[in-house]
Design an enzyme around this catalytic site. Sequence first.
Site, PDB file in Angstrom:
ATOM      1  N   TYR A  64     -14.827   5.928   8.694  1.00 10.68           N
ATOM      2  CA  TYR A  64     -13.830   6.380   7.718  1.00 10.68           C
ATOM      3  C   TYR A  64     -14.286   5.971   6.324  1.00 10.68           C
ATOM      4  CZ  TYR A  64      -9.089   6.742   5.616  1.00 10.68           C
ATOM      5  OH  TYR A  64      -8.004   7.068   4.843  1.00 10.68           O
ATOM      6  N   HIS A 101       0.789  -1.232   0.000  1.00 13.38           N
ATOM      7  CA  HIS A 101       0.000   0.000   0.000  1.00 13.38           C
ATOM      8  C   HIS A 101       0.823   1.285   0.000  1.00 13.38           C
ATOM      9  CE1 HIS A 101      -3.557   2.302   0.178  1.00 13.38           C
ATOM     10  NE2 HIS A 101      -4.262   1.572   0.991  1.00 13.38           N
ATOM     11  N   THR A 114      -5.131  10.568  -0.680  1.00 11.70           N
ATOM     12  CA  THR A 114      -6.491  10.372  -0.169  1.00 11.70           C
ATOM     13  C   THR A 114      -6.834  11.396   0.900  1.00 11.70           C
ATOM     14  OG1 THR A 114      -5.731   8.831   1.546  1.00 11.70           O
ATOM     15  CG2 THR A 114      -6.405   7.891  -0.590  1.00 11.70           C
TER      16      THR A 114
END
EC number: 2.3.1.21
Length: 771
Positions: free
Chosen positions: A587, A471, A600
């Site tokens: 979230y 990630h 993001t």
Amino acid sequence: MAEAHQAVGFQFTVTPDGIDLHLSREVLKHIYLSGVTSWIKRAIRFKNGILTGVYPASPSSWLIAVIAIMSTMYARIDPSLGMIDTIKRTLPYVTVGILQTQTVLSAILFATGLWLSLILMLRYILKALLSYHAWIFESHGKMSFCTKLWLSLVKMFSGRRPLLYSFQASLPRLPVPSVDDTITRYLESVRPLLDDEQYNQMEVVANDFKRDEAPKLQKYLILKSWWATNYVSDWWEEYIYLRGRSPIMVNSNFYAMDLLYVIPTHRQAARAGNVVHAMLQYRRKLERGEHAPLRALGVVPMCSYQMERMFNTTRIPGIETDFVQHLSDRKHLVVYHKGRFFKVWLYYGGRHLWPSELETQFQRILDDTTEPQPGELKLAALTAGNRVPWARSRLKYFSQGVNKASLEAIETSAFFLTLDDEAHGYDPDKLRSLDLYAKSLLHGKCYDRWFDKSFTLIAYKNGKLGVNAEHSWADAPIVGHMWEYVLATDCFHLGYTEEGHCKGDINKGLPPTAKLQWDIPLECQEVIEDSYMVAKEIADDVDFHGCLFDEFGKGLIKKSRTSPDAFIQLALQLAQFRDKGEFCLTYEASMTRMFREGRTETVRSCTIESTAFVRAMQDKNTKSAQRLDLFRKAADKHQNMYRLAMTGSGIDRHLFCLYIMSKYLNIDSPFLKQVLSEPWRLSTSQTPQQQLNMVDINKFPRYVGAGGGFGPVADDGYGVSYIIVGENLITFHISSKFSSPETDSYRFGQNIRQAMLDIRALFDQNDKKEM
């Protein structure tokens, strides 16, 4: 070995008459072709680099500018207002032979300077236009005259046929929100989660922060935003990902699934051959910058920065922090099968291997019956366990000899491929097949994926595929962009023979695959086993449920004049309350890629409006009209928050950067500590679909992706990823932990399904009344 195969190209013997050379024509031919391919690649990159560097102008416009200036000079008009004469006087005499040459050279220099100035002006105009975000706040289907004019100007200044990185220099910087706005929105977001006394205490702490610590922190943060390309992204990558010392398997890595209903071929080697070849095609276009940039509304460009590190990239472990290693074009792939590692060359004679050639190589690996070397079987578990033992082992056991060479082969490979010995995929006749498929992609056996690689391609023995992605280097939409291209290329461009093999001739002269060699001592094997046990405990605790919701989808939701994302988020709030009997901090990931190097931002989906709607749904005395009215208010609120996040006015990345700045300045902030320690018990994300529009879902309804997912963020919470597929399907990927008595992924999936149906019933009841 392939290296040995190349080495025998030159042979010689020593004779009394001197050295007698024997040259292999075949190998010389491949060396020649490889060199030609390399120079062609450099030339294309150089050309595309120039095209990107001068965008939105073009090299031909420079020639037009020169011709125009020269034409005015021959007409005895001086458009430079004397600047050409000034340039002429400053030129050294040795550079010119005659006065006419000096004049021409001065005019060319002036035209070039004017051309470069125009490029900069066009870029700043485009950057100013792209800083306008009012369009995103307008109602769907309604566009003001101002926005229409703005769109026309953006199209006009965007140029023609942009390359992948053409807009990078024109994208605006991510703005730093004001402290007042951030604090106000934060307090609003926690209001439904706190009682009056708790909220009053939080309000005092927040206002103290706003008065005392915030001004100084904000000044430094604004200074960073002026200096850095993006004031968030570097810290986000370092502190959220690379400095984490816990396992990245499940906790950080995510996965993407294959096509939901279709398996183009059941031959494992053939499917892997086609997909690897498609990935190489994608990589070639990526490295040359030839992909078209993604654009919202087909006009507003998205940042392409994250795509640079998709291939040839590995997360390297460190004692205190990891780092991302990205290399230039790599010509090999490392394949894992039944505990063995193989190195496969991706080029032959200066070209990519054809799918049929890749199938041959992978089949050789599948047919190989050799046993793993001591310690080799579970070696990749080092990447699944805690980072510090892996970093120390890497320095101690893999810094020299065959271990260093083999580890280097893995870490410098284009990507990692696992030829899995299990069969997975969605099967409606098998109970929870999607759940097992998800768990396999997320963690596998804990030692059969190299979790540090930018991504691991997994090919199952029944022909099904999947991807496990690290990630830190990028977010899910970047991997999704590549994955959709690959699946579409595999099915609709490459295809298979009637027997299920890759199309094309089989080259029997390919060099054999090279088996990586290891010399792993017993003490290192113990570290590997310890890492495996840590990873296995995490994997065994993951409770997954894949939920296919096909009662209705985007088509019906849009007819209700509601955002599909807002609809789903409110259904998740209703499901959460029914599951646990309380609300929680929620979230939802949104992107900020309209800004340069944007990643993001967080949308806090649990709002005052959404909780009011949920309570109304649970109150039997509330009429359906009132519920529907509350739903619309909550949906509008959610949409507005999502738009604020996309346009740089979110609060969580701002608070995160203020916290990091406070650590640098040794400023203790109780408010920031509390904000950053709050758990996200419901973490959600939408997987974008059809980014490339390569497949018409209406024409090929079974060729749809299943999306992807991630592990639970909180020990007592849920992770929910969803993908809106076509008009009538939504797939949910739900994760939690078995160890938590408060969660059950299957139960939560049923709650989501019922919540979706209950909200739809509101619209059905309203439609009946209107009739």
